[in-house]
Design a protein around this motif. Sequence first.
Motif, short mmCIF file in Angstrom:
data_model
loop_
_atom_site.label_atom_id
_atom_site.label_comp_id
_atom_site.label_asym_id
_atom_site.label_seq_id
_atom_site.Cartn_x
_atom_site.Cartn_y
_atom_site.Cartn_z
N LYS A 33 34.63 42.27 47.40
CA LYS A 33 34.43 40.85 47.12
C LYS A 33 33.83 40.14 48.33
O LYS A 33 34.26 40.32 49.47
CB LYS A 33 35.78 40.21 46.76
N ASP A 182 50.35 43.71 46.06
CA ASP A 182 49.13 44.50 45.91
C ASP A 182 49.17 45.20 44.55
O ASP A 182 50.21 45.77 44.17
CB ASP A 182 49.01 45.55 47.01
N SER A 183 48.05 45.16 43.85
CA SER A 183 47.99 45.76 42.52
C SER A 183 46.73 46.59 42.38
O SER A 183 45.65 46.16 42.80
CB SER A 183 48.02 44.68 41.44
N LEU A 184 46.87 47.75 41.78
CA LEU A 184 45.73 48.63 41.51
C LEU A 184 45.81 49.06 40.06
O LEU A 184 46.78 49.70 39.64
CB LEU A 184 45.75 49.84 42.43
N THR A 186 43.80 51.16 37.09
CA THR A 186 42.76 52.19 36.99
C THR A 186 42.70 52.78 35.59
O THR A 186 43.74 53.10 34.99
CB THR A 186 43.04 53.33 38.00
N GLN A 270 40.40 48.53 39.73
CA GLN A 270 40.33 47.20 40.32
C GLN A 270 41.57 46.97 41.18
O GLN A 270 42.70 47.24 40.74
CB GLN A 270 40.23 46.12 39.24
N TYR A 271 41.34 46.45 42.38
CA TYR A 271 42.42 46.21 43.33
C TYR A 271 42.54 44.71 43.60
O TYR A 271 41.54 44.04 43.88
CB TYR A 271 42.13 46.97 44.62
N PHE A 272 43.76 44.20 43.50
CA PHE A 272 44.03 42.78 43.73
C PHE A 272 45.05 42.66 44.86
O PHE A 272 46.07 43.35 44.87
CB PHE A 272 44.59 42.11 42.48
N PRO A 319 38.77 40.83 41.26
CA PRO A 319 39.38 41.80 42.17
C PRO A 319 38.81 41.71 43.58
O PRO A 319 37.65 41.36 43.77
CB PRO A 319 39.02 43.15 41.51
N ASP A 320 39.65 42.01 44.56
CA ASP A 320 39.19 42.05 45.94
C ASP A 320 38.34 43.30 46.19
O ASP A 320 37.51 43.32 47.10
CB ASP A 320 40.39 42.05 46.89
N SER A 322 36.72 46.85 43.84
CA SER A 322 36.62 47.61 42.59
C SER A 322 35.75 48.83 42.81
O SER A 322 34.92 48.86 43.72
CB SER A 322 36.05 46.74 41.46
#
Length: 350
Positions: A33, A182-184, A186, A270-272, A319-320, A322
């Motif tokens: 991002k 933190d969230s991933l 997939t 996607q990672y948040f 997402p931060d 991806s």
Amino acid sequence: MKLHFITLTLLMFAFQALSAGVIRESKTTVKFKDFGEYTTHETVWLQSLKKHKESENDFKAQGMMGKMMSKFVFGDRKKGEIIDLEGMKVYDIFHDKKQYRVRPIEKLTFEESEEHYSPDTEAEYEEDEYKEEESSIKITRQVFKVVPTGKSKTINNFPCKEYQIFWVMEWENTETGEKGKDSLFTDVWATASNQNIEDSIKEEQEFQKTFMEKVGFPVGMETDAILGLNWFKLFRAMNQESNNMSDFKGSKFVQELNKIEGLPILIEGQYFATRPKPKQEMQEEKPGLDITNPGGMFGGFLKKKLKEKTMKKTAAKGPDFSYRTELIKLEKAPLGDRSFQVPAGYSLIE
């Protein structure tokens, strides 16, 4: 005459089997991002003690930092590499300039220890990579789940089944009291193994094992790349908080990952990252009216509108980080010497 033809045919098949190599084609896109999007398209030819990799790279910069870094980090757009373990040489090929360089393969030594890592110590070596002496980060909640969706489709001629992976981790800084999450998320599309896949992976692993032994690296360091599991390390590598895994043993990850049957063909994630805001920023976002009193004239209305605004802002945030990695081709095929040669007309860089 007929016997001669049959014998000749059998010899041809035997020769092809002995000279057969592996062709792997893949494409990976990584997006940060406010920084940019990096895409690499790779094709690998591998046979016996030789490996030829061609890659075409593209970076679409975003923001000032991305544009600055693109000039220094991402280099040549098209490049190749030929590894010759028999001749103990590597050929770096620069297609944009039609040049190539030759460098020897030399065994590396480690300052910490000259001990050779074996497969038995690989897990211990990898665990030490993420260890920290002391951490003020405490994991308060962590969920890692693999869920088969029951969906299926064909991707690049591979019949695949879909799996969704959810990885959520909440943490707290014991020194400051700050909290974050933190969230991933997939999506994995995997194909069932077959003889072609098993033979191809076996040959890739044999080459990698030989290469690692010759250069002195721990055997098996790139096994994850062959099996399509590189994405699994991304989450741990991207943030400091995830390095503290003491209360969530790796066996739980393995147990869940074993639900994925076969070889991953398409992986999209996607990672948040949710981080506490600085106090100054929080003060700036305070509304001018006091909405803490539910009985106020506009209290309920403003609370509702503020909540809607926050939800929209979070959804728009995106997402931060991806990524998307796709296996386009993996097959056994006869390869000739030309597959492992520098293109004609390229000049040697001395």
